[in-house]
Design an enzyme around this catalytic site. Sequence first.
Site, short mmCIF file in Angstrom:
data_model
loop_
_atom_site.label_atom_id
_atom_site.label_comp_id
_atom_site.label_asym_id
_atom_site.label_seq_id
_atom_site.Cartn_x
_atom_site.Cartn_y
_atom_site.Cartn_z
N CYS A 70 0.83 -1.20 0.00
CA CYS A 70 0.00 0.00 0.00
C CYS A 70 0.87 1.26 0.00
O CYS A 70 1.72 1.43 0.88
CB CYS A 70 -0.91 0.00 1.22
SG CYS A 70 -1.85 1.53 1.41
N CYS A 73 0.52 3.60 3.39
CA CYS A 73 1.04 3.21 4.70
C CYS A 73 2.38 3.90 4.94
O CYS A 73 3.04 4.34 3.99
CB CYS A 73 1.21 1.69 4.76
SG CYS A 73 -0.35 0.78 4.89
N HIS A 133 -3.78 0.95 8.26
CA HIS A 133 -4.32 0.51 6.97
C HIS A 133 -5.71 -0.11 7.11
O HIS A 133 -6.54 -0.01 6.19
CB HIS A 133 -3.37 -0.52 6.36
CG HIS A 133 -3.80 -1.04 5.02
ND1 HIS A 133 -3.54 -0.38 3.83
CD2 HIS A 133 -4.51 -2.16 4.68
CE1 HIS A 133 -4.04 -1.07 2.83
NE2 HIS A 133 -4.63 -2.15 3.31
N ASN A 173 -13.98 8.75 -1.12
CA ASN A 173 -14.63 7.58 -1.70
C ASN A 173 -14.31 6.38 -0.82
O ASN A 173 -13.15 6.17 -0.46
CB ASN A 173 -14.11 7.29 -3.11
CG ASN A 173 -14.41 8.40 -4.08
OD1 ASN A 173 -15.39 9.11 -3.94
ND2 ASN A 173 -13.54 8.57 -5.08
N HIS A 184 -6.63 1.85 1.81
CA HIS A 184 -6.22 2.63 2.99
C HIS A 184 -7.16 3.82 3.19
O HIS A 184 -7.53 4.49 2.23
CB HIS A 184 -4.79 3.13 2.78
CG HIS A 184 -4.14 3.63 4.03
ND1 HIS A 184 -3.14 2.96 4.68
CD2 HIS A 184 -4.34 4.75 4.76
CE1 HIS A 184 -2.76 3.63 5.75
NE2 HIS A 184 -3.48 4.74 5.81
N HIS A 186 -8.54 7.14 3.22
CA HIS A 186 -8.03 8.40 2.68
C HIS A 186 -9.12 9.14 1.93
O HIS A 186 -10.15 8.56 1.55
CB HIS A 186 -6.84 8.15 1.75
CG HIS A 186 -7.24 7.56 0.41
ND1 HIS A 186 -7.64 6.24 0.26
CD2 HIS A 186 -7.31 8.11 -0.83
CE1 HIS A 186 -7.92 6.01 -1.01
NE2 HIS A 186 -7.75 7.13 -1.70
N GLN A 188 -9.58 12.86 -0.85
CA GLN A 188 -8.89 13.63 -1.87
C GLN A 188 -9.38 15.08 -1.84
O GLN A 188 -10.43 15.38 -1.28
CB GLN A 188 -9.12 13.03 -3.25
CG GLN A 188 -8.63 11.60 -3.41
CD GLN A 188 -8.88 11.05 -4.80
OE1 GLN A 188 -8.34 11.55 -5.78
NE2 GLN A 188 -9.72 10.02 -4.88
#
Length: 357
Positions: A70, A73, A133, A173, A184, A186, A188
């Site tokens: 990933c 991470c 994660h 998303n 992971h 997150h 944007q």
Amino acid sequence: MKRTQIELADGRELIYFDERDDAVRDQPDRRELPPPPHASQLRYDPLTDEWVAVAVHRQTRTFLPPADQCPLCPSRGDRLSEIPAPDYDVVVFENRFPSLSQRVAEEPAEITPFTPVRPGRGKCEVVCFTDDHNASFAALPPSRVRTVLDALADRTTALSELPGVEQIFPFENRGVEIGVTLHHPHGQIYAYPFVTPRTRTMLAAARRHFERTGGNLYADVLAAERTAGDRVVASNEHWTAYVPAAARWPFEVHVAPHRPVPDIPALDDAERDAFGPLYLDVLRRFDGLFDMPMPYIAAWHQAPVHVDRELGHLHLQLFSIRRAKDKLKYLAGSESGMGVFINDIAPERAAELLRAA
């Protein structure tokens, strides 16, 4: 909150937002990376008065790697990622495969006389909520949500100062059903060089309402929903979470501050502190609805950077494409072809189910 800015191996910017003042973030990026791609190409659609981004380099972006590969991470030992530090609280960095960027190349003036072209000038950033994660936004403590909100405020302010940027859009998303390419936790941030079609439509409606009544349209709708109450899912002193009366999605909730503000930076400390507990409650209700992780999009609606700021009212739109435990809402003919949504679940029923979850 401690803010530390560094530069990645290919020149992209990365910022640590730490909850401890003694955090040391001096680890270098030890990777060998190619130069970042040039900005995408924006093509104007004269039939809809909208811009479309053509970003061919995104075909090669990382797609659902295993956990031990990933890129979000922390970097530990010989395993190097986008984040050089061995741990972190919240991190924001420029997307390696951006739809919009400041790296502008020469572009033709038009494809046809009706289709002008311009560079996709703007910026796309990734926001990592935690170094765990296997976590999710719903599993964060309220203190971490406050850090995320402060980071979004910081980036909204900074990106608004970039030349040509007209709107800042933070979003998350979640779930492969939505189309995520990284598991992971997150989000944007897109810094657009135009006001987006959805926002233009909303502003036009708000302008007509103001000319008729002198009021702020979203504030008046929010007040009406709070008075009606049957679509309210949760509330506190500063925020209300409710299902819109004309919700497009099976499960859709707006989380809005009671005080009309144009964007996240305009929220005061009390409003920022009050957001986390309410939003976490709503997310956990989403996950509890079918006793499984709910795929969703969380979209922050902020006023444009330069125009019509007085017409805006900050709010978070949270929605899922899941309409039952074993069914998804697909955007088929009416929705995709004509933009006319058909909702299978009455908004009042959706609110009732969420309150009970």
